[in-house]
Design a protein around this motif. Structure first.
Motif, mmCIF file in Angstrom:
data_model
loop_
_atom_site.group_PDB
_atom_site.id
_atom_site.type_symbol
_atom_site.label_atom_id
_atom_site.label_comp_id
_atom_site.label_asym_id
_atom_site.label_seq_id
_atom_site.Cartn_x
_atom_site.Cartn_y
_atom_site.Cartn_z
ATOM 1 N N ASN A 3 0.863 -1.175 0.000
ATOM 2 C CA ASN A 3 0.000 0.000 0.000
ATOM 3 C C ASN A 3 0.905 1.231 0.000
ATOM 4 O OD1 ASN A 3 0.750 0.572 2.751
ATOM 5 N ND2 ASN A 3 -0.822 -0.860 3.453
ATOM 6 N N GLU A 4 0.397 2.369 0.294
ATOM 7 C CA GLU A 4 1.202 3.595 0.229
ATOM 8 C C GLU A 4 2.214 3.707 1.365
ATOM 9 O OE1 GLU A 4 1.186 5.632 -2.434
ATOM 10 O OE2 GLU A 4 -0.185 4.105 -3.206
ATOM 11 N N ALA A 5 2.041 2.927 2.433
ATOM 12 C CA ALA A 5 2.925 3.032 3.595
ATOM 13 C C ALA A 5 3.907 1.866 3.727
ATOM 14 C CB ALA A 5 2.090 3.145 4.873
ATOM 15 N N TYR A 6 3.477 0.652 3.340
ATOM 16 C CA TYR A 6 4.293 -0.547 3.539
ATOM 17 C C TYR A 6 4.156 -1.514 2.378
ATOM 18 C CZ TYR A 6 4.786 0.649 8.491
ATOM 19 O OH TYR A 6 5.087 1.273 9.653
ATOM 20 N N ALA A 7 5.231 -2.271 2.160
ATOM 21 C CA ALA A 7 5.190 -3.418 1.265
ATOM 22 C C ALA A 7 5.802 -4.586 2.026
ATOM 23 C CB ALA A 7 5.975 -3.148 -0.015
ATOM 24 N N THR A 8 5.285 -5.770 1.775
ATOM 25 C CA THR A 8 5.769 -6.980 2.439
ATOM 26 C C THR A 8 6.212 -7.980 1.388
ATOM 27 O OG1 THR A 8 4.143 -6.643 4.190
ATOM 28 C CG2 THR A 8 5.173 -8.811 4.067
ATOM 29 N N VAL A 9 7.423 -8.521 1.570
ATOM 30 C CA VAL A 9 7.966 -9.523 0.658
ATOM 31 C C VAL A 9 8.318 -10.766 1.456
ATOM 32 C CG1 VAL A 9 9.828 -10.063 -0.968
ATOM 33 C CG2 VAL A 9 8.851 -7.759 -0.919
ATOM 34 N N ALA A 10 7.884 -11.930 0.956
ATOM 35 C CA ALA A 10 8.191 -13.227 1.561
ATOM 36 C C ALA A 10 9.106 -13.996 0.614
ATOM 37 C CB ALA A 10 6.905 -14.008 1.810
ATOM 38 N N PHE A 11 9.870 -14.929 1.188
ATOM 39 C CA PHE A 11 10.832 -15.695 0.403
ATOM 40 C C PHE A 11 10.623 -17.190 0.632
ATOM 41 C CE2 PHE A 11 12.599 -11.591 1.403
ATOM 42 C CZ PHE A 11 12.924 -11.132 0.151
ATOM 43 N N PRO A 12 10.695 -17.989 -0.440
ATOM 44 C CA PRO A 12 10.519 -19.435 -0.303
ATOM 45 C C PRO A 12 11.536 -20.012 0.686
ATOM 46 C CG PRO A 12 10.652 -18.805 -2.622
ATOM 47 C CD PRO A 12 10.992 -17.591 -1.803
ATOM 48 N N GLY A 13 11.068 -20.871 1.562
ATOM 49 C CA GLY A 13 11.951 -21.546 2.506
ATOM 50 C C GLY A 13 12.412 -20.691 3.673
ATOM 51 N N SER A 14 11.870 -19.501 3.833
ATOM 52 C CA SER A 14 12.289 -18.618 4.920
ATOM 53 C C SER A 14 11.069 -18.090 5.665
ATOM 54 C CB SER A 14 13.096 -17.446 4.361
ATOM 55 O OG SER A 14 13.409 -16.530 5.402
#
Length: 119
Positions: free
Chosen positions: A32-43
């Motif tokens: 969104n305008e305030a935050y982005a979330t990224v996930a990683f395989p196996g973590s």
């Protein structure tokens, strides 16, 4: 305790999140305008990118009276030179000053330093 997330400030959270998705093979989970979330395989560790209105890029290496790095991450690669080429293709820059023989200091699009190491 267990590490849950790393949070990086940026003046372009969408751009820097997209960079780490490309660099590390992550998945953009939310944005969104305030935050982005990224996930990683196996973590289990997430990367959060936070929009900072008055963000100042850190300088590397550090200089007196300039914005210092607040954190840097080290990544291990079996083929360091190939990993550096990949990082540059994703939008990183090789830092102009290097100090160690077994790692290459890189700068992400927001100026955060990170190292690509051989071990």
């Amino acid at each position: 305790m267990k590490l849950k997330a790393i949070v990086l400030d940026s003046d372009d959270l969408k751009g820097v999140a997209a960079f780490y998705v490309k660099l590390l093979g992550g998945e953009l989970k939310s944005c969104n305008e305030a935050y982005a979330t990224v996930a990683f395989p196996g973590s289990d560790v997430l990367y959060y990118f936070q929009q900072a209105e008055h963000y100042t890029r850190p300088v590397w290496p550090e200089e007196a009276a300039r914005q210092q790095q607040m954190i840097h991450m080290d990544y291990v690669a079996e083929d360091r030179e190939q990993a550096v080429r990949h990082a540059v293709a994703c939008g990183a820059a090789v830092a102009p000053v290097q100090f160690l023989e077994d790692s290459i200091v890189m700068l992400d699009p927001a100026g955060h330093p990170f190292c690509i190491c051989t071990r």
